[in-house]
Motif scaffolding. Structure first.
Motif, PDB file in Angstrom:
ATOM      1  N   LEU A  16     -24.472 -15.308  12.982  1.00 58.84           N
ATOM      2  CA  LEU A  16     -25.324 -16.470  12.813  1.00 58.84           C
ATOM      3  C   LEU A  16     -25.285 -16.825  11.337  1.00 58.84           C
ATOM      4  CD1 LEU A  16     -28.454 -15.303  14.869  1.00 58.84           C
ATOM      5  CD2 LEU A  16     -26.608 -16.809  15.636  1.00 58.84           C
ATOM      6  N   MET A  49     -30.077 -13.495  23.433  1.00 56.75           N
ATOM      7  CA  MET A  49     -29.479 -13.379  22.102  1.00 56.75           C
ATOM      8  C   MET A  49     -30.399 -12.532  21.245  1.00 56.75           C
ATOM      9  SD  MET A  49     -28.391 -16.286  19.285  1.00 56.75           S
ATOM     10  CE  MET A  49     -27.028 -16.920  20.252  1.00 56.75           C
ATOM     11  N   TRP A  51     -30.776 -10.593  17.274  1.00 56.16           N
ATOM     12  CA  TRP A  51     -30.348 -10.395  15.899  1.00 56.16           C
ATOM     13  C   TRP A  51     -31.468  -9.633  15.202  1.00 56.16           C
ATOM     14  CZ3 TRP A  51     -32.347 -14.744  17.901  1.00 56.16           C
ATOM     15  CH2 TRP A  51     -33.350 -15.405  17.212  1.00 56.16           C
ATOM     16  N   ARG A  71     -29.733 -22.625  21.037  1.00 53.77           N
ATOM     17  CA  ARG A  71     -29.383 -23.283  19.773  1.00 53.77           C
ATOM     18  C   ARG A  71     -30.483 -24.221  19.296  1.00 53.77           C
ATOM     19  NH1 ARG A  71     -24.459 -26.316  21.086  1.00 53.77           N
ATOM     20  NH2 ARG A  71     -24.624 -27.040  18.950  1.00 53.77           N
ATOM     21  N   PRO A  81     -25.276 -20.475  15.353  1.00 50.68           N
ATOM     22  CA  PRO A  81     -24.270 -19.499  15.769  1.00 50.68           C
ATOM     23  C   PRO A  81     -22.874 -19.941  15.317  1.00 50.68           C
ATOM     24  CG  PRO A  81     -25.578 -20.252  17.644  1.00 50.68           C
ATOM     25  CD  PRO A  81     -25.893 -21.143  16.489  1.00 50.68           C
ATOM     26  N   CYS A  83     -19.759 -19.835  16.639  1.00 53.04           N
ATOM     27  CA  CYS A  83     -18.952 -19.642  17.840  1.00 53.04           C
ATOM     28  C   CYS A  83     -18.583 -21.029  18.376  1.00 53.04           C
ATOM     29  CB  CYS A  83     -19.699 -18.821  18.889  1.00 53.04           C
ATOM     30  SG  CYS A  83     -21.234 -19.571  19.481  1.00 53.04           S
TER      31      CYS A  83
END
Length: 155
Positions: A16, A49, A51, A71, A81, A83
């Motif tokens: 991230l 998700m 972190w 998101r 992110p 990706c």
């Protein structure tokens, strides 16, 4: 629905990025439930998700939609992110959503159709990933559709 077992769809790791360009590791765990009842077929695709400073869990009928929900929450904290699912220049097709549960998108260029070589997994990353907000990504898709429609009108 709660008695329908969840099928695991894998775990992925990526980074991230915050508004200060600080990178930090994150991971996602994917699961899916699919069932039929008297109203038809149903699919719930779940993404968790995690972190160091938090976790977010969202669900939609495809994984790309669940990622967009995550998101939107991350963007409130200026976190993005890194990706392909969060990349500026991607398009998602109905076939990718329905047949592939939204796990793949196409890298695209204005005015041209992507090929199967442009198909990427939403949690994969590359040097060409430019993470943006959901709204900026959706605007690119609108611009791409307009460019294709213009090109078809020229033939």
């Amino acid at each position: 629905m709660s008695n329908i077992p969840e099928t695991p769809y894998g775990q992925y790791e990526f980074f991230l990025k915050n508004s200060s360009d600080h990178l930090f590791p994150a991971s996602v765990e994917l699961g899916c439930r699919d069932w039929n009842d008297n109203r038809g077929r149903h699919t719930d695709c779940r993404i968790l998700m995690k972190w160091a400073n938090g976790e977010i869990e969202c669900m939609d009928w495809h994984f790309f939609g669940a990622l967009k929900l995550i998101r939107r929450q991350l963007a409130l904290q200026d976190i993005y992110p890194i990706c392909y699912g969060a990349n500026r220049n991607i398009i998602v097709t109905g076939m990718a959503l329905e047949m592939g549960l939204g796990l793949k998108v196409y890298k695209a260029k204005i005015g041209s159709y992507p090929t199967r070589h442009d198909l990427v997994r939403i949690f994969a990353t590359g040097e060409d990933v430019e993470p943006v907000t959901v709204e900026i990504q959706e605007e690119f898709q609108r611009q791409w559709v307009e460019s294709i429609n213009r090109n078809q009108g020229m033939g």
